[in-house]
Design a protein around this motif. Structure first.
Motif, PDB file in Angstrom:
ATOM      1  N   ASP A   1       0.822  -1.214   0.000  1.00 21.73           N
ATOM      2  CA  ASP A   1       0.000   0.000   0.000  1.00 21.73           C
ATOM      3  C   ASP A   1       0.858   1.267   0.000  1.00 21.73           C
ATOM      4  OD1 ASP A   1      -2.354  -1.425  -0.009  1.00 21.73           O
ATOM      5  OD2 ASP A   1      -2.546  -1.407   2.176  1.00 21.73           O
ATOM      6  N   ASP A   2       1.913   1.266   0.810  1.00 22.54           N
ATOM      7  CA  ASP A   2       2.804   2.431   0.929  1.00 22.54           C
ATOM      8  C   ASP A   2       4.247   1.922   0.866  1.00 22.54           C
ATOM      9  OD1 ASP A   2       4.069   4.798   1.487  1.00 22.54           O
ATOM     10  OD2 ASP A   2       3.105   5.119   3.425  1.00 22.54           O
ATOM     11  N   PRO A   3       4.789   1.709  -0.339  1.00 27.84           N
ATOM     12  CA  PRO A   3       6.126   1.108  -0.468  1.00 27.84           C
ATOM     13  C   PRO A   3       7.233   1.816   0.316  1.00 27.84           C
ATOM     14  CG  PRO A   3       5.052   1.126  -2.593  1.00 27.84           C
ATOM     15  CD  PRO A   3       4.175   1.919  -1.658  1.00 27.84           C
ATOM     16  N   PRO A   4       7.330   3.158   0.303  1.00 24.57           N
ATOM     17  CA  PRO A   4       8.408   3.794   1.069  1.00 24.57           C
ATOM     18  C   PRO A   4       8.313   3.511   2.569  1.00 24.57           C
ATOM     19  CG  PRO A   4       7.515   5.332  -0.526  1.00 24.57           C
ATOM     20  CD  PRO A   4       6.609   4.142  -0.512  1.00 24.57           C
ATOM     21  N   GLU A   5       7.102   3.583   3.111  1.00 27.18           N
ATOM     22  CA  GLU A   5       6.931   3.331   4.546  1.00 27.18           C
ATOM     23  C   GLU A   5       7.204   1.865   4.858  1.00 27.18           C
ATOM     24  OE1 GLU A   5       6.546   4.273   8.433  1.00 27.18           O
ATOM     25  OE2 GLU A   5       6.664   5.649   6.742  1.00 27.18           O
ATOM     26  N   PHE A   6       6.801   0.974   3.973  1.00 27.34           N
ATOM     27  CA  PHE A   6       7.072  -0.453   4.144  1.00 27.34           C
ATOM     28  C   PHE A   6       8.583  -0.689   4.256  1.00 27.34           C
ATOM     29  CE2 PHE A   6       8.158  -4.580   2.298  1.00 27.34           C
ATOM     30  CZ  PHE A   6       7.419  -5.431   3.088  1.00 27.34           C
ATOM     31  N   CYS A   7       9.358  -0.062   3.378  1.00 22.97           N
ATOM     32  CA  CYS A   7      10.816  -0.215   3.408  1.00 22.97           C
ATOM     33  C   CYS A   7      11.419   0.369   4.683  1.00 22.97           C
ATOM     34  CB  CYS A   7      11.443   0.437   2.179  1.00 22.97           C
ATOM     35  SG  CYS A   7      11.076  -0.423   0.644  1.00 22.97           S
ATOM     36  N   ARG A   8      10.943   1.551   5.077  1.00 24.28           N
ATOM     37  CA  ARG A   8      11.461   2.164   6.313  1.00 24.28           C
ATOM     38  C   ARG A   8      11.203   1.264   7.513  1.00 24.28           C
ATOM     39  NH1 ARG A   8       9.973   7.034   3.612  1.00 24.28           N
ATOM     40  NH2 ARG A   8       7.825   6.910   4.303  1.00 24.28           N
ATOM     41  N   GLU A   9       9.979   0.719   7.602  1.00 24.46           N
ATOM     42  CA  GLU A   9       9.642  -0.148   8.732  1.00 24.46           C
ATOM     43  C   GLU A   9      10.469  -1.431   8.716  1.00 24.46           C
ATOM     44  OE1 GLU A   9       5.431  -0.751   8.515  1.00 24.46           O
ATOM     45  OE2 GLU A   9       4.986   1.307   9.141  1.00 24.46           O
ATOM     46  N   ALA A  10      10.680  -2.012   7.535  1.00 25.73           N
ATOM     47  CA  ALA A  10      11.462  -3.249   7.436  1.00 25.73           C
ATOM     48  C   ALA A  10      12.909  -3.007   7.841  1.00 25.73           C
ATOM     49  CB  ALA A  10      11.393  -3.799   6.013  1.00 25.73           C
ATOM     50  N   ILE A  11      13.477  -1.898   7.404  1.00 25.58           N
ATOM     51  CA  ILE A  11      14.862  -1.578   7.760  1.00 25.58           C
ATOM     52  C   ILE A  11      14.971  -1.313   9.253  1.00 25.58           C
ATOM     53  CG2 ILE A  11      16.694   0.132   7.478  1.00 25.58           C
ATOM     54  CD1 ILE A  11      15.751   0.348   4.504  1.00 25.58           C
ATOM     55  N   GLN A  12      14.024  -0.559   9.814  1.00 21.82           N
ATOM     56  CA  GLN A  12      14.062  -0.266  11.249  1.00 21.82           C
ATOM     57  C   GLN A  12      13.923  -1.542  12.067  1.00 21.82           C
ATOM     58  OE1 GLN A  12      14.658   2.953  12.624  1.00 21.82           O
ATOM     59  NE2 GLN A  12      15.187   1.511  14.227  1.00 21.82           N
ATOM     60  N   LYS A  13      13.050  -2.439  11.644  1.00 18.85           N
ATOM     61  CA  LYS A  13      12.870  -3.709  12.352  1.00 18.85           C
ATOM     62  C   LYS A  13      14.172  -4.518  12.341  1.00 18.85           C
ATOM     63  CE  LYS A  13      10.147  -7.942  12.263  1.00 18.85           C
ATOM     64  NZ  LYS A  13       9.121  -8.713  11.554  1.00 18.85           N
ATOM     65  N   ALA A  14      14.835  -4.579  11.189  1.00 23.61           N
ATOM     66  CA  ALA A  14      16.098  -5.316  11.088  1.00 23.61           C
ATOM     67  C   ALA A  14      17.177  -4.670  11.959  1.00 23.61           C
ATOM     68  CB  ALA A  14      16.557  -5.373   9.635  1.00 23.61           C
ATOM     69  N   LEU A  15      17.224  -3.353  11.985  1.00 21.96           N
ATOM     70  CA  LEU A  15      18.215  -2.665  12.824  1.00 21.96           C
ATOM     71  C   LEU A  15      17.949  -2.908  14.309  1.00 21.96           C
ATOM     72  CD1 LEU A  15      18.459   0.725  10.911  1.00 21.96           C
ATOM     73  CD2 LEU A  15      20.225  -1.049  11.067  1.00 21.96           C
ATOM     74  N   ASP A  16      16.667  -2.882  14.700  1.00 17.82           N
ATOM     75  CA  ASP A  16      16.308  -3.125  16.103  1.00 17.82           C
ATOM     76  C   ASP A  16      16.678  -4.549  16.520  1.00 17.82           C
ATOM     77  OD1 ASP A  16      15.342  -0.555  16.245  1.00 17.82           O
ATOM     78  OD2 ASP A  16      13.226  -1.145  16.095  1.00 17.82           O
ATOM     79  N   GLU A  17      16.411  -5.521  15.644  1.00 20.32           N
ATOM     80  CA  GLU A  17      16.757  -6.915  15.949  1.00 20.32           C
ATOM     81  C   GLU A  17      18.258  -7.090  16.080  1.00 20.32           C
ATOM     82  OE1 GLU A  17      14.944  -9.514  13.095  1.00 20.32           O
ATOM     83  OE2 GLU A  17      12.915  -9.001  13.735  1.00 20.32           O
ATOM     84  N   LYS A  18      19.009  -6.424  15.236  1.00 20.93           N
ATOM     85  CA  LYS A  18      20.463  -6.534  15.266  1.00 20.93           C
ATOM     86  C   LYS A  18      21.022  -5.930  16.562  1.00 20.93           C
ATOM     87  CE  LYS A  18      24.390  -6.106  12.272  1.00 20.93           C
ATOM     88  NZ  LYS A  18      24.584  -7.184  11.361  1.00 20.93           N
ATOM     89  N   LYS A  19      20.403  -4.851  17.066  1.00 17.41           N
ATOM     90  CA  LYS A  19      20.834  -4.235  18.318  1.00 17.41           C
ATOM     91  C   LYS A  19      20.633  -5.167  19.504  1.00 17.41           C
ATOM     92  CE  LYS A  19      19.984   0.618  17.292  1.00 17.41           C
ATOM     93  NZ  LYS A  19      19.143   1.771  17.602  1.00 17.41           N
TER      94      LYS A  19
END
Length: 62
Positions: A42-60
């Motif tokens: 539905d919102d590709p840019p927001e989807f990408c931002r959320e996916a990247i943030q989720k991956a960064l949070d998991e890595k932390k």
């Protein structure tokens, strides 16, 4: 003659309700299949931002 850049209202910076403003761009390569799946969201840019943030949070957490 009309303004070639459009309405002066359009030249004002966008207001955001985010904690941190989105001021930077990021480019990366993906497979064609990944690109099509992201574009189907539905919102590709927001989807990408959320996916990247989720991956960064998991890595932390590791």
């Amino acid at each position: 003659m009309p303004n070639p850049k459009g309405n002066p209202e359009n030249l004002k910076p966008l207001k955001s309700d985010r904690e941190e403003p989105l001021t930077q761009n990021l480019n990366f390569r993906v497979t064609e299949k990944m690109k099509e799946e992201v574009k189907a969201q539905d919102d590709p840019p927001e989807f990408c931002r959320e996916a990247i943030q989720k991956a960064l949070d998991e890595k932390k957490r590791k």
